[in-house]
Design an enzyme around this catalytic site. Structure first.
Site, PDB file in Angstrom:
ATOM      1  N   TYR A 121      16.381  37.731  50.727  1.00  0.00           N
ATOM      2  CA  TYR A 121      15.782  39.040  50.971  1.00  0.00           C
ATOM      3  C   TYR A 121      14.726  39.528  50.002  1.00  0.00           C
ATOM      4  O   TYR A 121      15.008  39.333  48.759  1.00  0.00           O
ATOM      5  CB  TYR A 121      16.657  40.203  51.400  1.00  0.00           C
ATOM      6  CG  TYR A 121      17.354  39.908  52.538  1.00  0.00           C
ATOM      7  CD1 TYR A 121      16.925  40.119  53.697  1.00  0.00           C
ATOM      8  CD2 TYR A 121      18.873  39.945  52.402  1.00  0.00           C
ATOM      9  CE1 TYR A 121      17.620  40.291  55.047  1.00  0.00           C
ATOM     10  CE2 TYR A 121      19.652  39.582  53.616  1.00  0.00           C
ATOM     11  CZ  TYR A 121      18.997  39.821  55.007  1.00  0.00           C
ATOM     12  OH  TYR A 121      19.690  39.613  56.030  1.00  0.00           O
ATOM     13  N   LYS A 159      48.675  47.674  37.453  1.00  0.00           N
ATOM     14  CA  LYS A 159      47.710  48.755  38.356  1.00  0.00           C
ATOM     15  C   LYS A 159      46.496  48.118  38.883  1.00  0.00           C
ATOM     16  O   LYS A 159      46.362  47.065  38.717  1.00  0.00           O
ATOM     17  CB  LYS A 159      47.073  49.926  37.019  1.00  0.00           C
ATOM     18  CG  LYS A 159      46.063  49.563  36.369  1.00  0.00           C
ATOM     19  CD  LYS A 159      45.813  50.738  35.255  1.00  0.00           C
ATOM     20  CE  LYS A 159      44.683  50.233  34.149  1.00  0.00           C
ATOM     21  NZ  LYS A 159      44.587  51.020  33.191  1.00  0.00           N
TER      22      LYS A 159
HETATM   23  C1  LIG Z   1      44.737  50.485  32.145  1.00  0.00           C
HETATM   24  C2  LIG Z   1      45.810  50.782  30.844  1.00  0.00           C
HETATM   25  C3  LIG Z   1      46.050  50.052  29.975  1.00  0.00           C
HETATM   26  C4  LIG Z   1      45.737  48.523  29.870  1.00  0.00           C
HETATM   27  O1  LIG Z   1      44.353  48.659  29.231  1.00  0.00           O
HETATM   28  P1  LIG Z   1      43.642  47.151  29.279  1.00  0.00           P
HETATM   29  O2  LIG Z   1      42.481  47.305  28.341  1.00  0.00           O
HETATM   30  O3  LIG Z   1      43.225  46.576  30.610  1.00  0.00           O
HETATM   31  O4  LIG Z   1      44.660  46.349  28.326  1.00  0.00           O
HETATM   32  C5  LIG Z   1      46.982  50.551  28.642  1.00  0.00           C
HETATM   33  N1  LIG Z   1      47.121  51.826  28.765  1.00  0.00           N
HETATM   34  C6  LIG Z   1      46.996  52.781  29.643  1.00  0.00           C
HETATM   35  C7  LIG Z   1      47.385  54.087  29.640  1.00  0.00           C
HETATM   36  C8  LIG Z   1      46.087  52.232  30.792  1.00  0.00           C
HETATM   37  O5  LIG Z   1      45.823  53.157  31.640  1.00  0.00           O
END
Ligand SMILES: *Cc1c(COP(=O)(O)O)cnc(C)c1O
Length: 375
Positions: free
Chosen positions: A258, A35
């Site tokens: 800054y 994702k």
């Molecule tokens: C993002 C996500 C994961 C992965 O989580 P990590 O902590 O990055 O391993 C697993 N399950 C769901 C439902 C997620 O949204």
């Protein structure tokens, strides 16, 4: 020549980290979570290293289509499910599995009269209280879905809130697991429960048919600082690198940047780096945030500006204009600055840094051959 800031994606590290998931969950199928454009790495850039996974998990249908365009014909899971009834046409056409986590989605599925066979992941809210059906409702929804003609397969799914050990730790994991198991134990169907933290920390307690590995694939430790990537045998998969573009000699009491927030106590040499918050480096990162110059660890000083930041060159007297700077990841000679160290100094997590590299930064892929990162 283009501005020297570059995000290097290490194919071998991605492969090593996927292997680490297999090692920790040898009896599970592995969904590589890609994702947010593969946690900022670029779906097309990680695909080759991850195509030995059993499936991919993500949120956006457009990202799913990009995986199909790369030639992926295996499972793809939409972790937040569908956002409208029209999405079901894409799910049918592109063969996407999806989460069902609310009543509205059940209704859309039921009203979809076109022929299709969907694999769904029914999500139980076992305590996280973001998505899913309450344990008491779950069986009823499952029975209902089971009877729909367009549902081919239902996998039972949940997500941990505390697998990284914060707040409730083991007790939280036990509680959520009991909620889940006690409500589905006699139901047929596969199970999917673990994220990276659960995969690494509860390898023996938690067995399920599908794990969903995200952050560990990208070389960040889900429970830093309790465990580092070195402890978990993970390798940094993204190196944000730039160069020194100017060197200044400060006298005692002179400042840099800054707001003059950093004032030298004694004469010192400082380097100006072509990297700022418009590249995705956090403006909030304070003086003292770790950084590598020519592979040597030093610290940032003063305020991060839009296009530049300053570093203390005291430990690197030979630094010159053009010296390599590593904001996080690995240097060309193999020194490592874990993204988690930088994130912690900036009050955030590796996830946010890797997702936040901006569009003006050039990305490249690099294959380092077959060696594993060993520290
Ligand atoms: C993002 C996500 C994961 C992965 O989580 P990590 O902590 O990055 O391993 C697993 N399950 C769901 C439902 C997620 O949204």
């Amino acid at each position: 020549m283009p501005r020297p800031i570059t995000a290097v994606i290490h194919n071998q590290a991605l492969r090593q980290n996927l292997e680490r998931v297999r090692q920790s969950a040898p009896n599970s199928k592995v969904f590589a979570v890609v994702k947010a454009n593969a946690y900022g790495h670029g779906i097309e850039r990680v695909y080759d290293a991850f195509k030995t996974a059993d499936g991919f998990a993500l949120l956006d249908i457009d990202e799913a289509k990009r995986l199909r365009a790369l030639g992926w014909s295996g499972a793809i899971l939409l972790l937040e499910g569908i956002f409208s009834p029209q999405d079901l046409f894409d799910c049918a056409q592109y063969q996407l599995s999806f989460t069902i986590h609310n009543e509205q989605q059940v209704e859309w599925l039921q009203q979809h009269i076109y022929p299709a066979q969907f694999d769904i992941f029914l999500k139980m809210n076992s305590g996280m209280n973001r998505l899913g059906f309450k344990p008491q409702q779950y069986r009823q929804v499952w029975r209902h879905l089971q009877r729909l003609n367009n549902v081919a397969k239902i996998t039972h799914m949940m997500h941990f809130s505390d697998a990284d050990g914060e707040r409730f730790g083991q007790a939280g994991v036990d509680y959520q697991l009991t909620e889940f198991e006690s409500n589905i134990q006699d139901l047929p169907g596969e199970r999917s429960i673990s994220n990276s933290a659960a995969i690494l920390r509860y390898a023996t307690q938690l067995q399920s048919d599908y794990v969903r590995a995200g952050i560990m694939l990208y070389g960040s430790s889900p429970d830093y600082p309790k465990h580092t990537i070195q402890d978990w045998g993970l390798a940094p998969s993204m190196s944000l690198r730039s160069e020194i573009i100017a060197i200044q000699q400060l006298n005692a009491h002179q400042s840099v940047g800054y707001g003059s927030s950093f004032v030298a106590e004694q004469p010192m040499s400082i380097g100006i780096v072509a990297c700022g918050y418009a590249d995705g480096y956090q403006r909030i990162s304070p003086t003292g945030t770790p950084i590598l110059v020519d592979g040597i660890r030093t610290r940032t000083i003063g305020r991060v500006s839009m296009d530049m930041l300053a570093v203390d060159l005291t430990p690197i007297p030979n630094a010159v204009i053009g010296s390599e700077v590593v904001l996080w990841g690995a240097s060309k000679i193999g020194s490592i600055l874990p993204i988690d160290d930088v994130a912690a100094a900036s009050g955030t997590v590796g996830y946010e840094l890797m997702c936040g590299v901006t569009a003006r930064v050039k990305f490249i892929n690099q294959d380092e051959g077959n060696h594993h990162v060993t520290f």
